[in-house]
Design an enzyme around this catalytic site. Structure first.
Site, PDB file in Angstrom:
ATOM      1  N   ASP A 152      21.535 -14.881  21.362  1.00  8.74           N
ATOM      2  CA  ASP A 152      20.804 -15.658  20.353  1.00  8.74           C
ATOM      3  C   ASP A 152      19.725 -14.752  19.784  1.00  8.74           C
ATOM      4  O   ASP A 152      19.669 -13.563  20.093  1.00  8.74           O
ATOM      5  CB  ASP A 152      20.182 -16.922  20.986  1.00  8.74           C
ATOM      6  N   HIS A 178       4.272   0.474 -11.965  1.00 13.44           N
ATOM      7  CA  HIS A 178       5.176   0.499 -13.130  1.00 13.44           C
ATOM      8  C   HIS A 178       5.381  -0.910 -13.693  1.00 13.44           C
ATOM      9  O   HIS A 178       5.982  -1.069 -14.741  1.00 13.44           O
ATOM     10  CB  HIS A 178       6.514   1.183 -12.794  1.00 13.44           C
ATOM     11  N   HIS A 179       4.868  -1.933 -12.970  1.00 14.46           N
ATOM     12  CA  HIS A 179       4.926  -3.292 -13.508  1.00 14.46           C
ATOM     13  C   HIS A 179       3.751  -3.565 -14.442  1.00 14.46           C
ATOM     14  O   HIS A 179       3.674  -4.646 -15.011  1.00 14.46           O
ATOM     15  CB  HIS A 179       4.887  -4.308 -12.360  1.00 14.46           C
ATOM     16  N   ARG A 189       8.610 -13.088 -23.545  1.00  9.99           N
ATOM     17  CA  ARG A 189       9.010 -14.025 -22.500  1.00  9.99           C
ATOM     18  C   ARG A 189       7.913 -15.066 -22.285  1.00  9.99           C
ATOM     19  O   ARG A 189       6.782 -14.894 -22.765  1.00  9.99           O
ATOM     20  CB  ARG A 189       9.306 -13.274 -21.202  1.00  9.99           C
ATOM     21  N   SER A 193      27.880  -4.116   1.951  1.00  4.23           N
ATOM     22  CA  SER A 193      28.385  -3.031   2.794  1.00  4.23           C
ATOM     23  C   SER A 193      29.296  -3.525   3.909  1.00  4.23           C
ATOM     24  O   SER A 193      29.986  -2.727   4.546  1.00  4.23           O
ATOM     25  CB  SER A 193      27.221  -2.251   3.416  1.00  4.23           C
ATOM     26  N   TYR A 226      12.762  -5.221  -3.118  1.00  7.28           N
ATOM     27  CA  TYR A 226      13.693  -4.623  -2.160  1.00  7.28           C
ATOM     28  C   TYR A 226      13.925  -5.523  -0.958  1.00  7.28           C
ATOM     29  O   TYR A 226      14.970  -5.446  -0.319  1.00  7.28           O
ATOM     30  CB  TYR A 226      13.198  -3.224  -1.763  1.00  7.28           C
ATOM     31  N   THR A 267      19.255   5.046  -4.537  1.00 11.55           N
ATOM     32  CA  THR A 267      20.057   3.908  -4.984  1.00 11.55           C
ATOM     33  C   THR A 267      21.404   4.389  -5.511  1.00 11.55           C
ATOM     34  O   THR A 267      22.448   3.783  -5.248  1.00 11.55           O
ATOM     35  CB  THR A 267      19.307   3.116  -6.070  1.00 11.55           C
ATOM     36  N   LYS A 311      23.779   5.041  -2.778  1.00 11.61           N
ATOM     37  CA  LYS A 311      24.420   3.832  -2.246  1.00 11.61           C
ATOM     38  C   LYS A 311      25.578   3.385  -3.132  1.00 11.61           C
ATOM     39  O   LYS A 311      26.665   3.080  -2.636  1.00 11.61           O
ATOM     40  CB  LYS A 311      23.393   2.700  -2.128  1.00 11.61           C
ATOM     41  N   HIS A 340      10.125 -22.047 -11.460  1.00 18.41           N
ATOM     42  CA  HIS A 340      11.485 -21.500 -11.389  1.00 18.41           C
ATOM     43  C   HIS A 340      11.459 -20.168 -10.637  1.00 18.41           C
ATOM     44  O   HIS A 340      12.244 -19.940  -9.717  1.00 18.41           O
ATOM     45  CB  HIS A 340      12.075 -21.323 -12.793  1.00 18.41           C
ATOM     46  N   GLU A 363       8.794  -6.429  -2.517  1.00 22.04           N
ATOM     47  CA  GLU A 363       9.478  -7.722  -2.500  1.00 22.04           C
ATOM     48  C   GLU A 363      10.847  -7.645  -3.190  1.00 22.04           C
ATOM     49  O   GLU A 363      11.818  -8.256  -2.747  1.00 22.04           O
ATOM     50  CB  GLU A 363       8.598  -8.788  -3.176  1.00 22.04           C
ATOM     51  N   HIS A 388       6.490  -5.130  -5.621  1.00 16.73           N
ATOM     52  CA  HIS A 388       7.610  -4.207  -5.736  1.00 16.73           C
ATOM     53  C   HIS A 388       8.431  -4.115  -4.454  1.00 16.73           C
ATOM     54  O   HIS A 388       9.643  -4.248  -4.513  1.00 16.73           O
ATOM     55  CB  HIS A 388       7.225  -2.834  -6.274  1.00 16.73           C
ATOM     56  N   TRP A 426       5.054 -16.697 -12.170  1.00 15.60           N
ATOM     57  CA  TRP A 426       5.245 -16.557 -10.719  1.00 15.60           C
ATOM     58  C   TRP A 426       4.332 -15.484 -10.134  1.00 15.60           C
ATOM     59  O   TRP A 426       4.075 -15.460  -8.942  1.00 15.60           O
ATOM     60  CB  TRP A 426       6.716 -16.258 -10.387  1.00 15.60           C
ATOM     61  N   SER A 475       6.189 -18.097   7.352  1.00 12.77           N
ATOM     62  CA  SER A 475       7.582 -18.287   7.764  1.00 12.77           C
ATOM     63  C   SER A 475       8.358 -16.975   7.712  1.00 12.77           C
ATOM     64  O   SER A 475       9.074 -16.616   8.648  1.00 12.77           O
ATOM     65  CB  SER A 475       8.234 -19.338   6.869  1.00 12.77           C
ATOM     66  N   SER A 476       8.197 -16.244   6.597  1.00 13.38           N
ATOM     67  CA  SER A 476       8.932 -14.980   6.454  1.00 13.38           C
ATOM     68  C   SER A 476       8.514 -13.977   7.518  1.00 13.38           C
ATOM     69  O   SER A 476       9.356 -13.264   8.077  1.00 13.38           O
ATOM     70  CB  SER A 476       8.673 -14.356   5.086  1.00 13.38           C
TER      71      SER A 476
END
Lengths: 68, 528
Positions: free
Chosen positions: B108, B304-305, B452, B270, B259, B330, B333, B79, B257, B255, B144, B171-172
């Site tokens: 293009d 921090h994770h 979890r 925006s 963002y 943040t 924004k 998931h 990722e 991390h 994950w 790909s990315s």
């Protein structure tokens, strides 16, 4: 690459680039201030990396101060 | 080449490109590829959504009813992987493909064939992730994050997963190189960087993040691969390695990722908020700077994770302080979006509703993130449902709501037809209510200590879990309404006016007809 049109903006001094990077860290900047200056990507990258290192060092020294 | 273009002028269905299925297989057109990205991500969204519903069904009551624990672990793993790499990221690459050439006045993308390859790498990767479920021993129930040593010991499904992650990463990276090159080299004369719509800026910054961190993830999973099969001991303590090393490498990717997913979402919002406020974006330059700043800071806060993984108190303090400081840009924004709406001439069509939903709920997700950044609090809440609630507010109410806002906003430009506004609003309100029914209660579950990634739980958590499961099914079925709205729009929507949103002012609205022609700008637009 940047100044295709309009009046030529003046070249930025080191201090101005530093100010620019620091305002990026805060996230606050006036558009007019940006458009007055001509900044090369190399300037931004060098000053940006140094400012990032400075940021890390500052936080680390604050930590040292707290630990002591 | 130039002459041929000039002759065909404004022919919508230009010159001799393949038709039927080969139009899509061999496409080098940024709009077709964008469309494929968006449909692919929606298909993956449904696959990942079904996995979420299996998880929630099992958690409806304590005890084991529906699935075995191994399968449950596999569902939580895939998931996450499918939603992050298969649904959200490709959705925003789809937006980038459709919009960036139109917004900067380019014909293009810079590398159309590479663009084709970037997309067509995704379906095999998705198939690998799905095929992993059918390997001996079932899918890899490693989460994950694929932490070692679990991932170095998992069954053969892990190898398929590693390969899929590699392909998705390639790909990315190719997509990002394309975006960077397009933005830096193909802007129309007069379209300076600081005149670009903010969506282009957010993608430029995101693309650099992708190029910087996807190789780190690829390295991490390759180290798992060699630990599994080639006798290395990167993460094996018995061989002189360190399992915590994996966590550091993973989160150095992980991390940023977050963002990579959030920043294009900021870009879409925006565009939408100023259009329905009928005001230019407040603090455009600040927004650019804040986005760049968030991107830089995102590299300095990864641990921090992993406060509970074991690290010196100095490191805990450093990562706590640095993380708290991210709240500043943040906050700038969020302030700018609110200030854009302030005294604006607001209307609340579906895109605006989703954008405001984003603003409200993403801010909430940001705040719970701040709560979790405080080390002593996180030690209590780590791996509880509080974390699950937090990142779903960021990922679903943040990224997904913003993607919905963008789809409703640009659907008239893409298809030349209007979607059903009433049904769109229904989709919004159902999504908003059911999202909160699903995830708001999970904050309380987490605070009360429910872990979890566990298929069973203590009986005192039952009520909130039942509420959450009911919400999840409501949210899931609401997305079928979204599918219906989009299909109805494409098949039988009313013809869209040239400029359905009077406040929209980027090039795709001001300089191109609706629907957008097959080739965007054969000659660069004349800009003031």
């Amino acid at each position: 690459m940047e100044s295709v049109m309009g009046e030529k903006p003046s070249k930025a001094t080191l201090f101005q680039v530093l100010l620019m990077v620091l305002s990026a860290f805060l996230g606050i900047r006036k558009r007019t201030e940006h458009e007055k200056l001509e900044v090369s990507p190399l300037q931004v990258i060098i000053v940006g990396v140094m400012a990032a290192a400075l940021f890390v060092l500052t936080v680390v020294s604050v930590v040292q101060l707290v630990i002591r | 080449m130039e002459a041929a273009h000039a002759q065909h002028g404004h022919d919508d269905h230009a010159h001799g490109h393949p038709t039927g299925i080969m139009r899509w297989v061999k496409s080098t057109n940024h709009k077709d590829i964008g469309t494929m990205y968006l449909w692919f991500s929606f298909a993956m969204f449904l696959v990942g959504g079904v996995m979420a519903l299996i998880i929630r069904t099992e958690l409806f009551q304590p005890g084991l009813q529906i699935v075995q624990p191994d399968f449950f672990n596999s569902m939580t793993t895939y998931h996450g992987l499918i939603m992050v790499f298969g649904a959200i990221m490709p959705a925003f690459v789809g937006f980038a493909n459709w919009l960036i050439p139109m917004q900067i006045g380019a014909p293009d993308m810079a590398f159309p064939r590479m663009n084709n390859l970037s997309f067509w790498l995704l379906p095999p990767a998705a198939l690998l992730l799905i095929a992993a479920q059918f390997m001996p021993g079932g899918g890899a129930g490693v989460g994950w994050t694929m932490y070692a040593p679990l991932s170095t010991q998992a069954g053969p499904a892990m190898d398929l997963t590693i390969f899929a992650v590699h392909i998705l990463g390639i790909s990315s990276i190719m997509g990002s190189i394309n975006i960077i090159t397009t933005i830096l080299n193909m802007r129309a004369p007069g379209m300076s960087l600081m005149k670009m719509p903010l969506f282009c800026w957010t993608w430029l910054i995101t693309a650099y993040l992708v190029v910087a961190v996807m190789p780190v993830l690829a390295g991490a999973v390759t180290m798992i691969l060699t630990d599994r099969h080639f006798g290395t001991h990167f993460f094996n303590a018995a061989g002189g390695g360190d399992p915590v090393l994996y966590q550091h490498i993973f989160w150095f990717f992980g991390h940023p990722e977050v963002y990579i997913i959030a920043i294009p979402a900021f870009g879409v919002v925006s565009q939408v908020i100023p259009a329905f406020s009928r005001k230019p974006l407040f603090g455009y330059a600040s927004m650019v700077y804040a986005t760049a700043s968030i991107a830089i800071l995102s590299f300095m806060v990864w641990a921090h994770h992993m406060y509970t993984a074991g690290m010196p108190v100095e490191a805990q303090l450093y990562f706590m302080y640095a993380t708290v400081l991210i709240a500043v840009p943040t906050g700038v924004k969020v302030f700018n979006w609110v200030a854009t709406m302030w005294k604006g001439s607001l209307t609340f069509e579906t895109p605006m509703l989703f954008a405001i939903g984003f603003l409200f709920l993403f801010t909430l997700g940001g705040f719970t993130g701040l709560v979790l950044s405080i080390t002593p609090v996180d030690v209590q809440l780590h791996d509880t449902y509080y974390v699950v609630a937090h990142f779903h507010y960021v990922m679903v109410a943040g990224a997904l709501f913003s993607a919905f806002a963008g789809i409703y906003f640009w659907l008239p430009k893409w298809t030349g037809k209007m979607y059903d506004e009433t049904l769109g609003k229904w989709h919004f309100w159902l999504s908003l209510v059911f999202f909160n029914v699903t995830f708001f209660v999970q904050h309380f579950l987490g605070l009360a200590g429910m872990p979890r990634r566990i298929p069973d739980y203590a009986v005192q958590f039952t009520e909130f879990n039942m509420i959450s499961t009911i919400g999840a099914f409501g949210f899931g079925f609401s997305q079928l309404l979204f599918l219906y709205v989009v299909v109805k729009c494409i098949r039988s929507g009313e013809k869209a006016p040239e400029k359905p949103w009077e406040g929209a002012d980027s090039l795709e609205w001001t300089h191109l007809p609706t629907p957008a022609p097959w080739h965007s700008f054969e000659t660069p637009p004349v800009l003031k």
